[in-house]
Design an enzyme around this catalytic site. Structure first.
Site, mmCIF file in Angstrom:
data_model
loop_
_atom_site.group_PDB
_atom_site.id
_atom_site.type_symbol
_atom_site.label_atom_id
_atom_site.label_comp_id
_atom_site.label_asym_id
_atom_site.label_seq_id
_atom_site.Cartn_x
_atom_site.Cartn_y
_atom_site.Cartn_z
ATOM 1 N N ASP A 130 1.432 4.209 3.432
ATOM 2 C CA ASP A 130 0.119 4.638 3.934
ATOM 3 C C ASP A 130 -0.209 3.978 5.260
ATOM 4 O OD1 ASP A 130 -0.128 6.228 1.784
ATOM 5 O OD2 ASP A 130 -1.858 5.246 0.905
ATOM 6 N N ASP B 241 -5.423 -1.575 5.412
ATOM 7 C CA ASP B 241 -5.479 -1.578 3.946
ATOM 8 C C ASP B 241 -4.211 -2.205 3.369
ATOM 9 O OD1 ASP B 241 -6.645 -1.180 1.490
ATOM 10 O OD2 ASP B 241 -6.050 0.926 1.318
ATOM 11 N N PRO C 158 -1.102 -5.224 -2.354
ATOM 12 C CA PRO C 158 0.143 -5.069 -3.123
ATOM 13 C C PRO C 158 0.438 -3.625 -3.512
ATOM 14 C CG PRO C 158 -1.058 -7.005 -3.872
ATOM 15 C CD PRO C 158 -1.966 -6.288 -2.911
ATOM 16 N N LYS D 158 0.153 13.380 -0.738
ATOM 17 C CA LYS D 158 -1.093 12.657 -0.952
ATOM 18 C C LYS D 158 -2.263 13.468 -0.412
ATOM 19 C CE LYS D 158 1.154 8.168 -1.013
ATOM 20 N NZ LYS D 158 1.001 6.726 -0.770
ATOM 21 N N GLY E 262 -8.080 4.633 -3.572
ATOM 22 C CA GLY E 262 -9.424 4.715 -3.023
ATOM 23 C C GLY E 262 -9.635 5.870 -2.069
ATOM 24 N N VAL F 232 -2.184 11.141 -5.479
ATOM 25 C CA VAL F 232 -0.765 11.303 -5.147
ATOM 26 C C VAL F 232 -0.108 12.259 -6.142
ATOM 27 C CG1 VAL F 232 1.394 10.101 -4.648
ATOM 28 C CG2 VAL F 232 -0.788 8.894 -4.403
#
Length: 522
Positions: free
Chosen positions: A155, A138, A141, A45, A26, A30
């Protein structure tokens, strides 16, 4: 995306060789890249251009620097960040393995023990970051990586960096911060007061999915999911899977509470609740009973004929009043590192003692450095309720401390944890470890001590190493070693004239030197 790849390849050609795109999420795409300076593969990223334009380079980079200081065994480290031809990027290691999403897609539901282990590892990472005022925002999974079975949270802090940097402008990009199925109600409705409890909610949603096979709320579109997140309660886990223990269901229910104040206060509390089979009340309500509470409890125990069981329920487990920390193992196998391992051992004992925990002194533990005695025998000799043993591994400026607390009656682990970070943050490692020990043995920390543990200073590695070498020689107790210790303490002061620990060492060195043969007058 080919335009982005071309711009990246050209702008970063002196630092990274971009090989191919690995995926997109989102907020970022990457790429697999080769770090030319360190000759290693990395995940590069790139923030989506429309999002980068809304944020602004300087604000984003200022915020993302915070995440570079997060060093934890269950957090993927941030290597680098910057701007390239108007593109904002950040660099992390390539994790060999799969995401939790990959595993869930393949297996559907996970084993209960495995699910809890993953959730607890992520909770430990969250607790570490939350104590440093960094929120993920965020948790899902896709952001939980599994490397040889070890969960790693990726992240970390990127979403909060975007949020803080972009403010209200984020709405104009059409991108949301977070994923609807795992968003807390306050985050889903755009609330400004999103704190650590929002991450706890998201982790509760992930654990729910691992056990049930689906997230707590599903819908045909984003709006439908958000409406359920805000207005509905999830189906009870044990309705879907009756083998889920009651205490795990209760812990997940609490993590998914609509009102933040009704959730766990910390991720550590959530982690603990997943292993506490005795109760589902907040941890703070299960401290050792007061005298009045003990009398009432004893009466109740007599009524039900189970005094021992009742006391155990109130305290959350066996009481630990006295601890021993065995000399730590030097995993590097390099005797040149013995001074460091000894310094870590002494620091842990000192930190635990400062919390008011009864812990055996270092001098009394020296005899157990190479002993063949069993843990029960050692505990019996020292009259302790638990024994801590562990190891230290140093690689360059990185340090890992692996510890476990052992019940001498069963010789089973009561608790174990791995702590990792840079040498300049070694005091943070010590205080994280001692806080966790205090947490496990149910020690109430007053506000002053809590504040002290939360404000661990950084050290200058060169000064700290000289200090540890000085202490190492000081403990050898010969006149020659006393003189050598003073030399190292002087070096520590020279390396960092503002370090009070270096001056304390120097003072101790001179005091000790004065007890031996008369030192030179100067």
């Amino acid at each position: 995306m080919s335009d982005v790849l071309d711009r990246l390849t050209t702008s970063l050609s002196d630092r990274y060789a971009i090989e191919r795109q690995l995926g997109a999420g989102g907020m970022a795409a990457v790429y697999l890249a080769r770090d030319l300076k360190h000759d290693r593969n990395v995940a590069l990223k790139v923030v989506h251009p429309e999002l980068a334009a809304a944020i602004g380079t300087e604000r984003f980079l200022n915020e993302i620097r915070v995440t570079a200081n997060l060093h934890h065994p269950h957090i993927v480290q941030l290597y680098d960040s910057g701007e390239a031809d108007g593109l904002l990027y950040y660099v992390m290691p390539v994790v060999e393995g799969e995401t939790l999403r990959d595993k869930l897609t393949r297996e559907g539901q996970l084993e209960i023990d495995e699910s809890v282990a993953i959730a607890r590892a992520v909770a430990e990472a969250l607790d570490y970051a939350h104590r440093r005022d960094v929120i993920h925002r965020d948790i899902k999974p896709e952001n939980i990586l599994l490397q040889e079975g070890t969960p790693l949270l990726a992240d970390f802090g990127i979403a909060i960096a975007v949020s803080r940097a972009a403010g209200e402008r984020i709405t104009a990009t059409g991108l949301s911060l977070g994923t609807p199925s795992y968003m807390s109600p306050e985050q889903a409705t755009g609330g400004r007061d999103v704190d650590a409890r929002s991450d706890i909610y998201a982790l509760g949603s992930v654990l729910y999915e691992m056990l049930a096979g689906d997230p707590p709320f599903l819908g045909s579109n984003v709006q439908a999911v958000i409406a359920k997140v805000v207005g509905e309660r999830p189906v009870k886990l044990r309705t879907i899977r009756d083998t889920v223990p009651a205490h795990i269901e209760a812990a997940v229910d609490r993590a998914l509470a609509k009102v933040p104040a009704d959730r766990f206060g910390t991720a550590k509390d959530f982690s603990w609740a997943l292993t506490d089979t005795t109760a589902t009340l907040p941890r703070s309500t299960r401290r050792k009973p007061t005298i009045r509470g003990a009398l009432v409890g004893a009466a109740a125990a007599l009524v039900i004929g189970a005094a021992g069981w009742f006391a155990s329920t109130l305290t959350g487990g066996p009481s630990v009043e006295r601890l021993a920390v065995l000399p730590l193992t030097n995993l590097a196998g390099d005797s040149e590192q013995d001074y460091l391992v000894a310094g870590v051992h002494e620091a842990l004992i000192s930190e635990l003692a400062r919390l008011g925990i009864s812990v055996i002194a270092r001098t009394s533990m020296a005899q157990y450095g190479n002993t063949d005695k069993s843990i029960p025998d050692i505990a019996n000799e020292l009259k302790v309720d638990a024994v801590i043993e562990g190891s230290v591994f140093r690689d360059g400026d990185s340090l890992e401390i692996n510890v476990r607390m052992i019940d001498p009656d069963t010789e089973e682990d009561m608790w174990r944890q791995l702590y990792g970070g840079k040498l300049d943050n070694v005091v943070v490692l010590y205080r994280d470890l001692t806080r966790d020990v205090a947490d496990e043995i149910r020690v109430n920390l007053d506000p002053e001590m809590q504040a002290r543990l939360s404000q661990a200073p950084q050290v200058t590695p060169e000064s700290y190493e000289a200090y540890l070498r000085g202490m190492h020689h000081l403990n050898k107790s010969t006149p020659e070693d006393f003189e050598k210790a003073v030399e190292y303490f002087h070096e520590a002061v020279d390396k960092n004239p503002g370090d009070p620990m270096a001056y304390a060492g120097l003072a101790l060195g001179y005091v000790t030197l004065g007890h031996g043969p008369a030192p030179p007058p100067d």
